[in-house]
Design an enzyme around this catalytic site. Structure first.
Site, PDB file in Angstrom:
ATOM      1  N   ASN A   1      10.943   3.189   0.266  1.00 55.87           N
ATOM      2  CA  ASN A   1      10.400   2.064   1.190  1.00 55.87           C
ATOM      3  C   ASN A   1      11.344   0.987   0.627  1.00 55.87           C
ATOM      4  O   ASN A   1      10.924  -0.137   0.887  1.00 55.87           O
ATOM      5  CB  ASN A   1       9.082   2.117   1.236  1.00 55.87           C
ATOM      6  CG  ASN A   1       8.334   2.804   2.119  1.00 55.87           C
ATOM      7  OD1 ASN A   1       9.024   3.452   2.950  1.00 55.87           O
ATOM      8  ND2 ASN A   1       6.988   3.026   1.832  1.00 55.87           N
TER       9      ASN A   1
ATOM     10  N   ARG B   1       0.852  -1.203  -0.077  1.00 58.47           N
ATOM     11  CA  ARG B   1       0.082  -0.075  -0.116  1.00 58.47           C
ATOM     12  C   ARG B   1       0.924   1.247   0.059  1.00 58.47           C
ATOM     13  O   ARG B   1       0.322   2.362  -0.022  1.00 58.47           O
ATOM     14  CB  ARG B   1      -0.790  -0.105   1.118  1.00 58.47           C
ATOM     15  CG  ARG B   1      -2.138   0.845   0.997  1.00 58.47           C
ATOM     16  CD  ARG B   1      -3.543   0.514   1.606  1.00 58.47           C
ATOM     17  NE  ARG B   1      -3.066   0.482   3.206  1.00 58.47           N
ATOM     18  CZ  ARG B   1      -4.014   1.299   3.883  1.00 58.47           C
ATOM     19  NH1 ARG B   1      -4.996   1.623   3.469  1.00 58.47           N
ATOM     20  NH2 ARG B   1      -3.923   1.422   5.182  1.00 58.47           N
ATOM     21  N   ASP B   2       2.233   1.227  -0.042  1.00 57.64           N
ATOM     22  CA  ASP B   2       3.028   2.293   0.072  1.00 57.64           C
ATOM     23  C   ASP B   2       4.249   2.222  -0.786  1.00 57.64           C
ATOM     24  O   ASP B   2       5.294   2.366  -0.135  1.00 57.64           O
ATOM     25  CB  ASP B   2       3.188   2.813   1.296  1.00 57.64           C
ATOM     26  CG  ASP B   2       3.593   4.495   1.222  1.00 57.64           C
ATOM     27  OD1 ASP B   2       3.421   5.144   0.446  1.00 57.64           O
ATOM     28  OD2 ASP B   2       4.202   4.853   2.269  1.00 57.64           O
ATOM     29  N   MET B   3       4.318   1.517  -2.086  1.00 55.62           N
ATOM     30  CA  MET B   3       5.268   1.058  -2.613  1.00 55.62           C
ATOM     31  C   MET B   3       5.927   2.507  -3.385  1.00 55.62           C
ATOM     32  O   MET B   3       5.381   2.928  -4.039  1.00 55.62           O
ATOM     33  CB  MET B   3       5.036   0.141  -3.681  1.00 55.62           C
ATOM     34  CG  MET B   3       5.780  -0.289  -4.746  1.00 55.62           C
ATOM     35  SD  MET B   3       7.326  -0.830  -3.658  1.00 55.62           S
ATOM     36  CE  MET B   3       6.527  -2.131  -2.630  1.00 55.62           C
TER      37      MET B   3
END
Length: 267
Positions: free
Chosen positions: A60, A54-56
């Site tokens: 990260n 959900r936060d690619m």
């Protein structure tokens, strides 16, 4: 106590956009891109419990001493039941990497991660972030510029000018995969296992024929246009929140009950 593996080379965005001392030659970049794809394949298709990150985004992705990529920061991740077609959820992530169906409707599937991967892949090739206001007007938004180059048959112009030696076939392969991964319709995006097969050369990358609608219909100079259709929904009660969603280009957008939502899932 949370203990992480020590990763000597910081994050991918630091390596590509900031730390000029790292020798990210083309071989390194291609292997990093392939490694990220394999990591997402595990999360989506091979893990006992399917996980949507959900936060690619590049910040990260962490790099070890050998520049092997490790997907990190699962604070926004969702567990995904095989019986579910999608998750209706409040929007959390980073503008520039959010898939359209997720940003506008809170409709979450693993295809949202695949969209983010496509953006990261273009950043790896070009050596620049998805939004760069210091560049000329036609290059500020990476996705728009990538499509301009693709439609004019100049894909190789996207390559980071610091790369003096690269494999044109591999570059074309990554760009083709990235454009597939960032299609408007989730069903038009390949699975991550398919992405790995295309990147490794065992499967041909099909031509991308249609420019995504979000590049022609949205006003990229106004972030509020992107977020105007967002309604944050509670996963358990399906109630719409009246609170606003906080969004910036660089920081994650999290909906008000993020902490309670994570606790309700036992994480």
């Amino acid at each position: 106590m949370l203990v992480y593996e020590y990763l000597e080379n910081n994050s991918l965005d630091h390596a590509i956009f900031g730390d000029k001392s790292l020798d990210l030659n083309w071989e390194n970049r291609f292997n990093i891109c392939l490694g990220i794809a394999r990591g997402l394949t595990y999360l989506h298709e091979e893990s006992r419990i399917r996980i949507i990150h959900r936060d690619m985004k590049a910040s990260n992705i962490l790099l070890d001493a050998e520049l092997n990529p490790k997907i990190s920061d699962f604070g926004l991740a969702k567990l995904y039941d095989d019986k579910m077609t999608h998750i209706s959820t409040g929007v959390a992530g980073t503008v520039g990497y959010l898939a359209p169906e997720y940003a506008m409707r809170g409709h979450l599937t693993e295809k949202a991660d695949i969209f983010g991967f496509g953006v990261v892949a273009l950043e790896i090739v070009s050596g620049r972030p998805n939004t760069a206001t210091y560049l000329e007007n036609d290059k500020v938004y990476l996705m728009e510029w990538a499509w301009q180059m693709h439609e004019s048959g100049r894909d190789l112009d996207l390559v980071d000018p610091r790369l003096t030696d690269f494999d044109p076939e591999e570059v074309e392969r990554i760009i083709g995969v990235a454009l597939l991964c960032t299609q408007t319709q989730p069903g038009a995006r390949p699975t991550m296992s398919r992405v790995v097969a295309m990147l490794s050369g065992s499967v041909e990358v099909p031509p991308v024929l249609s420019k995504p609608m979000y590049l022609t219909d949205w006003n990229f100079d106004d972030t509020s246009t992107l977020m105007s259709g967002i309604s944050a929904k509670d996963d358990q009660q399906s109630q719409v929140y009246n609170s606003s969603v906080s969004v910036s280009i660089d920081q994650p957008a999290a909906y008000p009950s993020q902490k309670e939502d994570l606790l309700s899932e036992g994480r």
